[in-house]
Design a protein around this motif. Structure first.
Motif, PDB file in Angstrom:
ATOM      1  N   ALA A  90      40.645  -7.067  38.087  1.00 27.76           N
ATOM      2  CA  ALA A  90      39.217  -6.905  38.353  1.00 27.76           C
ATOM      3  C   ALA A  90      38.977  -6.498  39.802  1.00 27.76           C
ATOM      4  O   ALA A  90      38.145  -5.625  40.089  1.00 27.76           O
ATOM      5  N   ARG A  93      40.043  -2.863  40.427  1.00 28.07           N
ATOM      6  CA  ARG A  93      39.100  -1.920  39.812  1.00 28.07           C
ATOM      7  C   ARG A  93      37.701  -2.070  40.381  1.00 28.07           C
ATOM      8  O   ARG A  93      36.773  -1.382  39.950  1.00 28.07           O
ATOM      9  N   ASN A  95      35.580  -4.439  39.971  1.00 26.40           N
ATOM     10  CA  ASN A  95      34.663  -4.925  38.933  1.00 26.40           C
ATOM     11  C   ASN A  95      34.157  -6.325  39.300  1.00 26.40           C
ATOM     12  O   ASN A  95      34.940  -7.298  39.290  1.00 26.40           O
ATOM     13  N   ASP A 138      32.677  -0.065  37.581  1.00 23.57           N
ATOM     14  CA  ASP A 138      31.813  -0.212  36.399  1.00 23.57           C
ATOM     15  C   ASP A 138      32.622   0.111  35.147  1.00 23.57           C
ATOM     16  O   ASP A 138      32.142   0.784  34.237  1.00 23.57           O
ATOM     17  N   SER A 139      33.859  -0.368  35.129  1.00 20.99           N
ATOM     18  CA  SER A 139      34.743  -0.068  34.006  1.00 20.99           C
ATOM     19  C   SER A 139      34.836  -1.272  33.071  1.00 20.99           C
ATOM     20  O   SER A 139      34.428  -2.395  33.407  1.00 20.99           O
ATOM     21  N   GLU A 140      35.358  -1.028  31.897  1.00 19.75           N
ATOM     22  CA  GLU A 140      35.567  -2.112  30.944  1.00 19.75           C
ATOM     23  C   GLU A 140      36.663  -3.040  31.457  1.00 19.75           C
ATOM     24  O   GLU A 140      37.523  -2.643  32.225  1.00 19.75           O
ATOM     25  N   GLY A 141      36.587  -4.294  31.018  1.00 19.58           N
ATOM     26  CA  GLY A 141      37.638  -5.226  31.401  1.00 19.58           C
ATOM     27  C   GLY A 141      37.110  -6.419  32.168  1.00 19.58           C
ATOM     28  O   GLY A 141      35.892  -6.619  32.288  1.00 19.58           O
ATOM     29  N   ARG A 143      35.981  -9.203  35.022  1.00 17.90           N
ATOM     30  CA  ARG A 143      35.174  -9.121  36.244  1.00 17.90           C
ATOM     31  C   ARG A 143      35.280 -10.410  37.032  1.00 17.90           C
ATOM     32  O   ARG A 143      35.509 -11.484  36.464  1.00 17.90           O
TER      33      ARG A 143
END
Length: 303
Positions: A90, A93, A95, A138-141, A143
């Motif tokens: 997270a 990325r 996130n 702002d990606s999937e997965g 946080r």
């Protein structure tokens, strides 16, 4: 039968070949390449010494010695480290989820205090700008969740040594220690006392991408240097003086012929004779200080 009269060219070639085997034939491609490389290296080192001489005792050097220039990451993860792979992913990325209100008032100015002595007042990033510097994903997965924020302090390595600086401390769900983001804005880079090297004027000299790290003893550096897809990679050397360390980068083993236009970046280690300490670290190509951090990254770059 007179063989020499029938095959004069063959005999001449044989004699020349024998002479080459006995004495060696100079002027071949390898000898020429070696001479060209030696000339290029002298040009590169010469440019590095020009940069060192230009900065020595200059107004630019004086301004640099009085400014605040971070030489380490502006974001510090919790001291305990990440709880697992998901949280590490997270963070990489960028996130994050915000579960608190960020202060909206101007942070004003704060004081940079050096361990070796001396202070400097610097404007501060606001909490929202600081948050957006590392929470841009702002990606999937997975946080990381921010549950609180306050203005505090942290320490950071600078061009003048270790300093205590204002920092935004972001509380993360599940962690006892905060994520720290330096709030003090770096000083403006002084104008260099020498112009950038012109194309082809310094023996194949290349621009350095950035400084990636300094060893604890200050005797070795890691820099990021660029090269192409059809060579043996970047080479970085140093010219050291009492006031500066000038790095000069080039590419080894460049091959001619068709090649992709890819620009690659690689970490290169540089060993110094003496610790970097308070000496300014310069790029021979640009004539400017080697920047720390990526221009669009969370750590401050002052180019």
């Amino acid at each position: 039968m007179d063989v020499r009269a029938k095959h004069p060219v063959g005999l001449l070639l044989a004699l020349l070949l024998g002479a080459c085997l006995l004495t060696g034939c100079g002027g071949g491609p390898h000898a020429g390449d070696g001479h060209a490389r030696s000339l290029q290296q002298r040009q590169q080192e010469g440019r590095a010494r020009q940069v060192a001489d230009a900065w020595r005792g200059s107004a630019s050097a004086a301004a640099w010695s009085e400014g605040y220039y971070p030489m380490a990451d502006a974001v510090r993860i919790p001291r305990s480290g990440w709880r697992g792979k998901a949280d590490e992913q997270a963070y990489e990325r960028e996130n994050f989820a915000l579960r608190t209100d960020l202060p909206t008032a101007s942070a004003g100015h704060g004081k940079v205090v050096w361990k070796s002595g001396g202070t400097l007042s610097r404007p501060l990033w606001g909490a929202r700008k600081a948050y957006r510097s590392f929470a841009r994903g702002d990606s999937e997965g997975p946080r990381l969740t921010v549950t609180g924020v306050r203005l505090g302090e942290t320490t950071i390595t600078t061009s003048r040594g270790t300093a205590t600086v204002p920092a935004w401390l972001f509380t993360l769900e599940g962690y006892d220690t905060p994520l720290e983001r330096v709030a003090a804005v770096p000083s403006q880079l002084p104008a260099p006392p020498i112009t950038q090297a012109g194309p082809g004027s310094a023996g194949g000299l290349e621009r350095l991408a950035r400084l990636a790290g300094i060893a604890g003893d200050g005797r070795s550096l890691t820099v990021r240097a660029t090269h192409g897809a059809c060579d043996d990679g970047p080479v970085v050397k140093a010219v050291e003086t009492d006031e500066s360390v000038v790095l000069y980068a080039s590419v080894a083993g460049a091959r001619s012929g068709p090649c992709t236009a890819a620009l690659l970046e690689e970490s290169v280690g540089v060993e110094l004779r003496e610790p970097l300490a308070g000496r300014i670290l310069l790029d021979a190509f640009t004539g400017r200080p080697v920047p720390y951090g990526e221009s669009d990254g969370p750590s401050p770059s002052w180019t």
